[in-house]
Structure formats: C-alpha cells, structure tokens
Design a protein around this motif. Structure first.
Motif, PDB file in Angstrom:
ATOM      1  N   LYS A 360       0.755  -1.322  -0.028  1.00 57.00           N
ATOM      2  CA  LYS A 360      -0.208   0.034  -0.110  1.00 57.00           C
ATOM      3  C   LYS A 360       0.913   1.219   0.068  1.00 57.00           C
ATOM      4  O   LYS A 360       1.841   1.426   0.900  1.00 57.00           O
ATOM      5  N   ASP A 361       0.682   2.054  -0.886  1.00 56.85           N
ATOM      6  CA  ASP A 361       1.443   3.243  -0.948  1.00 56.85           C
ATOM      7  C   ASP A 361       2.831   2.771  -1.163  1.00 56.85           C
ATOM      8  O   ASP A 361       4.021   3.628  -0.436  1.00 56.85           O
ATOM      9  N   GLY A 362       3.518   2.012  -2.058  1.00 57.69           N
ATOM     10  CA  GLY A 362       4.830   1.395  -1.883  1.00 57.69           C
ATOM     11  C   GLY A 362       5.274   0.627  -0.730  1.00 57.69           C
ATOM     12  O   GLY A 362       6.479   0.288  -0.947  1.00 57.69           O
ATOM     13  N   GLU A 363       4.670   0.635   0.549  1.00 56.67           N
ATOM     14  CA  GLU A 363       5.072   0.060   1.723  1.00 56.67           C
ATOM     15  C   GLU A 363       4.607  -1.536   1.614  1.00 56.67           C
ATOM     16  O   GLU A 363       3.507  -1.857   1.338  1.00 56.67           O
ATOM     17  N   VAL A 364       5.435  -2.384   1.704  1.00 64.39           N
ATOM     18  CA  VAL A 364       5.112  -4.070   1.846  1.00 64.39           C
ATOM     19  C   VAL A 364       4.487  -3.973   3.374  1.00 64.39           C
ATOM     20  O   VAL A 364       5.115  -3.863   4.401  1.00 64.39           O
ATOM     21  N   LEU A 365       3.211  -4.682   3.053  1.00 64.96           N
ATOM     22  CA  LEU A 365       2.455  -4.828   4.311  1.00 64.96           C
ATOM     23  C   LEU A 365       2.558  -6.489   4.722  1.00 64.96           C
ATOM     24  O   LEU A 365       2.676  -6.714   5.802  1.00 64.96           O
ATOM     25  N   SER A 366       2.879  -7.112   3.692  1.00 66.04           N
ATOM     26  CA  SER A 366       2.868  -8.638   4.149  1.00 66.04           C
ATOM     27  C   SER A 366       3.345  -9.217   2.752  1.00 66.04           C
ATOM     28  O   SER A 366       3.266  -8.974   1.446  1.00 66.04           O
ATOM     29  N   GLU A 367       3.886 -10.463   2.837  1.00 63.95           N
ATOM     30  CA  GLU A 367       4.520 -11.048   1.887  1.00 63.95           C
ATOM     31  C   GLU A 367       4.958 -12.572   2.187  1.00 63.95           C
ATOM     32  O   GLU A 367       4.918 -12.811   3.339  1.00 63.95           O
ATOM     33  N   ALA A 368       4.977 -13.402   1.098  1.00 62.95           N
ATOM     34  CA  ALA A 368       5.189 -14.793   1.129  1.00 62.95           C
ATOM     35  C   ALA A 368       6.071 -15.110   0.110  1.00 62.95           C
ATOM     36  O   ALA A 368       6.177 -14.796  -1.024  1.00 62.95           O
ATOM     37  N   GLU A 369       7.078 -16.178   0.319  1.00 61.99           N
ATOM     38  CA  GLU A 369       7.906 -16.859  -0.656  1.00 61.99           C
ATOM     39  C   GLU A 369       7.029 -17.739  -1.403  1.00 61.99           C
ATOM     40  O   GLU A 369       6.301 -18.494  -1.076  1.00 61.99           O
ATOM     41  N   VAL A 370       7.364 -17.897  -2.878  1.00 67.10           N
ATOM     42  CA  VAL A 370       6.668 -18.614  -3.652  1.00 67.10           C
ATOM     43  C   VAL A 370       7.862 -20.172  -3.605  1.00 67.10           C
ATOM     44  O   VAL A 370       9.196 -19.707  -3.760  1.00 67.10           O
ATOM     45  N   VAL A 371       7.200 -21.132  -3.350  1.00 68.19           N
ATOM     46  CA  VAL A 371       8.170 -22.411  -3.357  1.00 68.19           C
ATOM     47  C   VAL A 371       7.572 -23.418  -4.392  1.00 68.19           C
ATOM     48  O   VAL A 371       6.418 -23.561  -4.702  1.00 68.19           O
ATOM     49  N   LEU A 372       8.518 -24.329  -4.729  1.00 65.47           N
ATOM     50  CA  LEU A 372       7.954 -25.342  -5.732  1.00 65.47           C
ATOM     51  C   LEU A 372       7.365 -26.432  -4.639  1.00 65.47           C
ATOM     52  O   LEU A 372       7.882 -26.884  -3.741  1.00 65.47           O
TER      53      LEU A 372
END
Length: 394
Positions: A360-372
């Motif tokens: 939001k507005d360039g700020e990362v609020l949450s993230e997750a790694e994409v894995v095989l």
C-alpha cells in the motif's frame, strides 16, 4: 510480473466518546495510528499500550516509553529465561530445585515454600505464572544460575536482546528497588516472546490449582489475572502491584485470528487495570481485523518447465499472506506477483522461486515466498529417444 489491484474499504465504526474522568476531570489523549481520540478519557493508568502480536504494530499508546516500576510484571522475564532453559535442555519441568532460606523468607505474594525442601521446576513455574509467587521466582533464579544476582544479569542481557531499551532489572520478583523499572512498550516485547512457549499458555490459563509441598501441606494457587475468567477472549497475562508501581496488568487476548497485547501501568485500583485493559481490547477488536489475502492451503499455480520430464510444476506460498486491516481507514492495496514463467529441470521441492507481496503506497505490508511443491526432474534418456522416434514417425 503480474499486478492485481484490490480495493479494501473500511467502515469507520469508531465513535469518539467523551466520558467524565474518574480522577477529577483527567483528560487523556491516546494516539491511535496518528489520530488523537478521547475514548480513553476515564483511564487512571499513567501509561498504557495495545499492540498487535504478530506484527508488533502499536494500535493505541499513551506514555508507553515512560520508565516506571512494574512490580511482578518483572516475573515475565524470570518466566522467559526459565522457559528458554527448558527448551535448551538445560533443565526440564521435572528438574528439582531446593528452596533456600533466602527464597522462603521473601516478602509479598508467596507459594509458602518450605526452606530446604525440593520442588519441581514445573510446580515452581506454575506458582509463578498463576499466583505470582516471589519465593518460587527466587528458587528458579538460584536453581538456573546459582544465585539471584547472576540470574538478574541474565535478565538484563535478555532484555537488551529483545530491544527493551528502557528496562532494568535488579531482582527476579519485581519487589521495589530504586533502579528497577520498565515501560509499557518493553512489557509488550517480553510478553510477546513469552507467548511463543506453549507451557506458558498452558499454565497461564489455569484459574485455580494446588501446590502440594513435600511435607504434604497444600497451598492453593489462584490466578491473579482476573481477565482469564471474566473476559472471554483473554488467553494469558501477568499482574503486578506494589505501593510504588500501583496496579498493573499485561495481558493477551485473541478473537477471530486477531491477537492483541495490552499493558496498563500504575492504575489507581485493582478493578481499573482490568477495566482499562478490556476497553483497549474492545476498541481493538471493533476497529481492526487480521485479514487473509491469500491462503497457503488454497493458493496453487502451474508454471511451465524446461528440459524436464513434466510440462508443468505446481508452485505455492510458504505462508498465508495476511495484513492488519484498520477498518476506519479506506485504502487501495496492491498484490504484486513475482513468479517466473519457466522453471528449469533440477529444481527441488521447497526451492524458493519467487515471491508475492501485499503493498500500500509503496510499503510492503505482508509477503510470502513462492516455493516449488514438487521436484522438477530432468528428461530421462529413454523419454528423449521416445519423443524423437514418435516425431520421426509423424
């Protein structure tokens, strides 16, 4: 990279309530994400705070960094060091410690231990967490480190590691000394850490129990945190009281996946610390939610492979993508996918191949790694010849 925009619109349900002050018209303006409100005008506490547990985001705060005596809330650090010693294998709940004369003679709240008798770490820890027993806290300190003084050094070292920059311990009990102090914010940090240990939650939710001494004498343990019984969402916490510290409470409550920590210090009576904590929680649960944007169990995508024995491989996320949603603020959020178009042969299940971020507005609020989600094996030689032969026949 693909970007999907989602609009999450909150409904403002906060009603600014002007209440008559309990302490002669005291006006308290709490900060709530940058906005001043008067919803807590009737609070008697000198300092208070409410924090979301998983992110550490402060939702409500007033004088949260003021150094104050916090009485038995100091035992949260005594408890944490004991729990970490259990996790490290240095001791277990069955380890026996002998109650010294010094421990048995301590003033304040007690489990009334018999000097010279042995008690299990589990029983000592339980009496500290449930009944705030000073004598049990000292026995744990002496048993783990050899002396309360050495244990106090461990407490201060651990506080620095947790970023508790405005805390200093001089004993394991919280009994008043001139150089012992902490803050509402620092108390949140140690309570957050303590809550990572399942034993703490197990003991802290007990309302009443008994401690049976080696002599056969029984001491009744009653939980000093009344919210455990009277507030349905409270899951644990620690009280504190001395004449100097006033009535204090640190606690944790959870509702609909939202876990909050509240601390109220130097309240003017026992009931006020519970009332003010409940009011903080009611505000938090009404105005915030922990929303799941993408679920780990549901998010699965196909990605093409290169030089592999399968044309596509599934990828997923390592954890749910969640964010703390302030219902009083409208906002436009973006989900940014960074996933490769092709996965080369040789990659293994669990390999990190990308990421997904909520911003939001360039700020990362949450993230997750994409894995095989499975291995990507190379072509077998026979399969290659079969394909060549089939293509030649065509």
């Amino acid at each position: 990279m693909r970007t999907m925009y989602i609009r999450l619109t909150g409904i403002c349900i906060l009603l600014a309530t002007i209440l008559l002050a309990l302490m002669g018209g005291k006006a308290v303006y709490a900060s709530t994400n940058g906005a001043n409100i008067s919803a807590f005008d009737d609070f008697s506490s000198t300092s208070y705070i409410m924090m979301e547990s998983s992110t550490g985001e402060v939702l409500v705060n007033f004088n949260e960094n003021e150094k104050l005596p916090v009485a038995s809330i100091c035992k949260l650090m005594t408890t944490l060091i004991t729990l970490e010693a259990i996790d490290d294998g240095r001791i277990s709940t069955d380890t026996m410690f002998t109650a010294s004369k010094h421990a048995a003679a301590v003033e304040g709240s007690q489990a009334f231990l018999d000097a010279g008798s042995e008690y299990s770490v589990g029983d000592l820890l339980k009496s500290v967490i449930i009944a705030s027993a000073n004598d049990s806290a000292i026995v744990l300190a002496e048993g783990i480190s050899g002396s309360e003084e050495i244990f106090v050094d461990m407490m201060n070292d651990r506080a620095r590691e947790l970023g508790m920059t405005n805390t200093h311990y001089t004993n394991a009990t919280g009994l008043t000394t001139p150089d012992q102090y902490s803050t509402a914010y620092d108390t949140c940090l140690v309570l957050r850490e303590v809550n990572k240990h399942s034993i703490y939650g197990e003991y802290a939710r007990i309302w009443m129990d008994n401690l049976t001494h080696p002599s056969g004498r029984v001491t009744e343990l009653v939980n000093t945190n009344r919210l455990i019984k009277y507030y349905p969402y409270c899951i644990d916490g620690k009280t504190g009281y001395t004449d100097e510290a006033g009535y204090c409470l640190s606690s944790v409550a959870e509702k609909d996946g939202l876990k909050l920590i509240a601390v109220a210090l130097n309240c003017n009576n026992a009931g006020a610390r519970f009332y003010e904590s409940m009011k903080l929680y009611d505000y938090g649960f009404a105005n915030y939610s922990m929303d799941i944007v993408l679920s780990r169990s549901e998010y699965v995508q196909n990605v093409a492979t290169n030089r592999a024995d399968i044309p596509y491989v599934n990828v997923g996320i390592a954890n749910d993508i969640v964010y703390l949603h302030d219902k009083t603020i409208e906002g436009e959020y973006s989900i940014i996918y960074d996933i490769p178009q092709v996965i080369n042969a040789g990659a293994k299940m669990g390999d990190i191949v990308g990421s997904i971020k909520l911003t939001k507005d360039g700020e990362v609020l949450s993230e997750a790694e994409v894995v095989l989600l499975s291995d990507v094996n190379s072509h077998k030689l026979r399969n290659i010849f079969d394909k060549i032969f089939n293509n030649w026949q065509m």
